[in-house]
Design an enzyme around this catalytic site. Structure first.
Site, short mmCIF file in Angstrom:
data_model
loop_
_atom_site.label_atom_id
_atom_site.label_comp_id
_atom_site.label_asym_id
_atom_site.label_seq_id
_atom_site.Cartn_x
_atom_site.Cartn_y
_atom_site.Cartn_z
N HIS B 316 36.33 27.65 17.15
CA HIS B 316 36.47 26.41 17.92
C HIS B 316 35.67 26.54 19.21
O HIS B 316 35.78 27.55 19.90
CB HIS B 316 37.96 26.17 18.19
CG HIS B 316 38.26 24.79 18.61
ND1 HIS B 316 37.92 24.30 19.85
CD2 HIS B 316 38.87 23.76 17.98
CE1 HIS B 316 38.31 23.05 19.94
NE2 HIS B 316 38.89 22.70 18.81
N ARG B 336 36.44 16.54 24.59
CA ARG B 336 35.04 16.17 24.36
C ARG B 336 34.92 14.79 23.74
O ARG B 336 34.02 14.03 24.09
CB ARG B 336 34.34 17.23 23.50
CG ARG B 336 33.90 18.45 24.30
CD ARG B 336 33.36 19.55 23.41
NE ARG B 336 34.39 20.05 22.51
CZ ARG B 336 34.25 20.19 21.21
NH1 ARG B 336 33.10 19.89 20.63
NH2 ARG B 336 35.24 20.64 20.47
#
Lengths: 214, 550
Positions: B316, B336
């Site tokens: 990740h 994000r």
């Protein structure tokens, strides 16, 4: 970056570490064997690393999670063991079925000690998540199912259960109310419909579709 | 690894114009140079076992090709316990299997290395997929999952996942698990649905942003209160037991509290031991639980089970890079997707933040490797600029990034004023032991379920399918095992599979003094040999519990 050393005491052993380290990290750095009382390593959700801490110059002993607590000069730490706790509040998921108007009776029968709360606040001060544990106990003991909301963020560390002089097991009482109220009273319409469609064979999967090819 | 000093980087960040990053000319070259799955020398070919010839990360291969920790002699005098179904692992998959097996009338033992509930399940934040929306269907769930996995998942397993998912949610509700509602009340309302990356419909059901905690505390309580399930905490699996035909007929556990081996003769063994994060493949930090050391994977392979997609792991992009005590902790992709930028120590954006996860991870690693990372207290990472996002879109933090706010406060940061430091973290094992719809493996008697098993996620797992997998397949394995179990233990139970295994190791020139499974991370300072030497002696030096307290 060079950081200054601090000296802490864990279960009676002196450990020199840095103030950037958590209690668990300090133990690992010092070569201590760490195979118990450890879990999510910092997220603070598993409730495994329960400790009592006392800071230098303070008389109060506080409960905390070792993964979330950073070392500081003179910190004294004692791990709390997870003893196989005697579970005297045993219930089945159908505890409220049959006559849900008698929920308050069932709560009192299953967790009778909740009526004896001394309002000492021990559960509130023991909670590492600062939940309103005592309020939750009061609500549950009065048959108010909104008690469940007080335990939304409960990690089941059992610190309130240890702290309670009346053996109420507040976190388990909270979970009991949460679980049973959900099991008998949570029926989202979209899920009900989808289950119905699948069971009647109205919704099936065609495994041979081409659109899933890479 | 060194980087640009944190204070200097903060000044540059404030002066930054947040100009769009340069496009990456050659994605393949970037991945090859910096992504751990592609890095030169990070994979080796397995020399023994069912997957001989397959590629696998070097550190994992060493474990898969390790020697057993015990001999026949170690088992002399150990107590023997009989059961129909033995389940190893106290996370969501193990608990779902145990509850279902007990309900089906099987005699069940659930053994776990740490405590029940200590698992990646309890740490899961995002949610659980189930196609319940009016605009959604189990067909879409099936297709989305296959596509996200790059088309190489097992279609039968994915179809089983998608079609069982709504019933798994009902099963959880029946045991007392709550889910958030989008509209209406508890009766007749509609479930809140979120859209996972790569999906065509909103399909993630959740309870706030600690869905796994809500799931695990319900399952733990259910198991602890179920008198039909014998629960053994602190009893790691050391070896599987076999008969002369190589079938799995039980397991050898080590009781850490009593310092002794226990032999469990079981008609059915279900492994639900989770992933590998704490092996820190390629020296990566991990978002995984302390217990994720691949114990079940190693032992399933040793007794003969076949594995798949064993070279595919999820790194990740946004794990915590500072402070150290939260290193590797996960910052959800939500930051994000809400619009937060990634910046290096020069105050420059360097990658499209919403590119594929492997590309973003590789780009962050490139910045760090080439000295443009940010260094703080010896830790290196890049900035995830939440303050700038909050200035651009006021209220984002409070409305959309609640758990990020909590994490930031743990780190001693005010997320509206100071950027987080991030770098990639080892998050998930995409592949695993080959199973069928009931969790059975190529070894008779042996089942696998949860992250340990493979075939559901292909080479990339969608958000929300891990929690669904553990319930759907945990239940199916538990049910099948209980129904097919024999009441009588196998007549001859031993370590028969080890003879052939050791011959294979010798023939392949593998070392015999590399032992597995690990049981604990290397930094747990746990020496099993030393532990065995203590056996029978007085209880002593058993940190943290016994030291100085007596």
């Amino acid at each position: 970056m060079q950081t200054s050393q601090v000296r802490i005491t864990v279960n009676g052993c002196v450990i020199d570490t840095e103030p950037t380290r958590s209690i668990l990290e300090a133990m690992i750095d010092a070569g201590e064997t760490l195979i118990d009382g450890v879990g999510c390593m910092g997220q603070g959700v598993c409730g495994s690393c329960r400790v009592l801490v006392r800071r230098q110059g303070e008389s109060e002993v506080l409960s905390a999670l070792a993964c979330e607590t950073r070392a500081c000069e003179g910190l004294q730490v004692a791990f709390l063991d997870h003893l196989p706790m005697h579970r005297h509040h045993v219930y089945a998921m159908d505890d409220w079925n049959g006559d849900s108007w008698r929920i308050l009776e069932r709560i009192n029968a299953t967790f009778p000690e909740a009526q004896h709360c001394r309002h000492c606040g021990g559960c509130d001060s023991a909670c590492p998540k600062h939940l309103e544990v005592h309020k939750g106990v009061m609500l549950a003991a009065a048959g108010d199912l909104s008690a469940a909301d007080c335990f939304d963020e409960c990690i089941m560390c059992d610190l309130c259960t240890i702290a309670c002089p009346e053996l109420i097991s507040p976190n388990h009482l909270g979970l009991y109310v949460r679980r049973l109220s959900t099991a008998i009273g949570f029926r989202p319409a979209d899920l009900v419909l989808r289950l119905h469609q699948i069971e009647r064979g109205e919704m099936v999967i065609d495994q041979d579709v081409a659109s899933t090819q890479p | 690894m060194t980087g640009i000093d944190h204070r200097l980087a903060l000044e540059r960040l404030l002066a930054s114009d947040h100009a769009a990053p340069n496009p990456i000319d050659d994605v393949e070259a970037l991945l090859k140079a910096h992504h751990p799955d592609y890095r030169e020398g990070s994979l080796v070919s397995l020399a023994v076992g069912a997957n001989r010839g397959s590629e696998c990360p070097t550190a994992l291969a060493a474990r898969l090709q390790s020697n057993a920790r015990i001999e026949d002699a170690d088992l002399a005098g150990a107590p023997v316990v009989d059961t129909e179904v033995l389940i190893i692992g106290g996370g969501g998959a193990g608990c779902a299997a145990a509850l279902t097996a007990a309900e089906a009338g099987g005699r069940v033992i659930l053994a776990t290395k740490l405590r029940i509930g200590d698992s990646n399940t309890v740490m899961a934040e995002g949610g659980i997929q189930a196609a319940v929306g009016e605009d959604d269907s189990i067909q879409r769930h099936f297709e989305d999952t296959l596509r996200a996995g790059h088309g190489c998942a097992d279609r039968r397993l994915v179809a089983c996942l998608a079609s069982s998912a709504p019933d798994s949610i009902r099963w959880l509700i029946d045991r007392g698990m709550r889910f958030d509602l989008a509209e209406g009340g508890a009766i007749g309302g509609k479930l809140l649905r979120k859209k996972p990356g790569g999906a065509t419909r909103a399909r993630i059901l959740s309870f706030k942003d600690y869905t796994g905690l809500e799931m695990m505390r319900v399952l733990r309580e259910a198991v602890e209160l179920d008198e039909r399930i014998r629960l053994w905490n602190r009893c790691p699996l050391v070896e599987l037991l076999s008969d002369e035909a190589g079938h799995c007929v039980g397991a050898v556990l080590y009781d850490l509290a009593l310092h002794s081996f226990v032999l469990v003769r079981a008609s059915r063994v279900i492994l639900a031991t989770g992933g590998v994060g704490r092996l820190h493949l390629n020296d990566f930090p991990t978002s995984n639980h302390y217990g994720a050391t691949a114990d079940g994977l190693v032992l399933a392979y040793r007794i003969g089970a076949a594995l798949r997609e064993l070279d595919s792991f999820q790194y990740h992009p946004t794990g915590v890079a500072w402070p150290s005590f939260r290193l590797g902790g996960l910052i959800s992709e939500a930051a994000r997707s809400a619009g937060a930028h990634l910046l290096n120590g020069l105050g420059e954006r360097f990658v499209d933040e919403l590119a594929a996860r492997d590309v973003v991870s590789a780009a962050i690693l490139r910045e760090c490797a080439e000295g443009r990372g940010i260094e703080r207290e010896g830790m290196v990472g890049v900035f995830l600029d939440i303050p700038e996002l909050e200035r651009r879109q006021p209220g984002t933090l409070a409305q959309r990034l609640v758990s990020l706010g909590h994490l930031a406060r743990q780190c001693g940061i005010d997320p509206s004023r100071e950027p987080m430091m991030v770098r990639p973290t080892l998050h998930y094992q995409n592949g695993g032991v080959v199973i069928d719809e009931n969790g059975t493996t190529s070894v008779p008697g042996l089942y696998c379920t949860g992250e340990l098993s493979g075939g559901i996620h292909g080479r990339n797992r969608m958000m929300g399918n891990a929690l669904q997998e553990i319930i759907t397949f945990g239940r199916r394995a538990g049910l099948h095992a209980a129904r097919s179990a024999s009441r009588h233990p196998a007549p001859k139970v031993g370590l028969f599979h080890l003879h052939g295994w050791r011959r294979q190791l010798v023939a392949a020139g593998m070392p015999l003094d590399r032992f597995g499974p690990d049981l604990f991370p290397s930094y747990a300072n746990f020496d099993f040999g030393h532990e065995l030497a203590l056996r029978g002696g007085k209880r002593t030096m058993y940190a943290p519990r016994a030291r100085g307290v007596e």
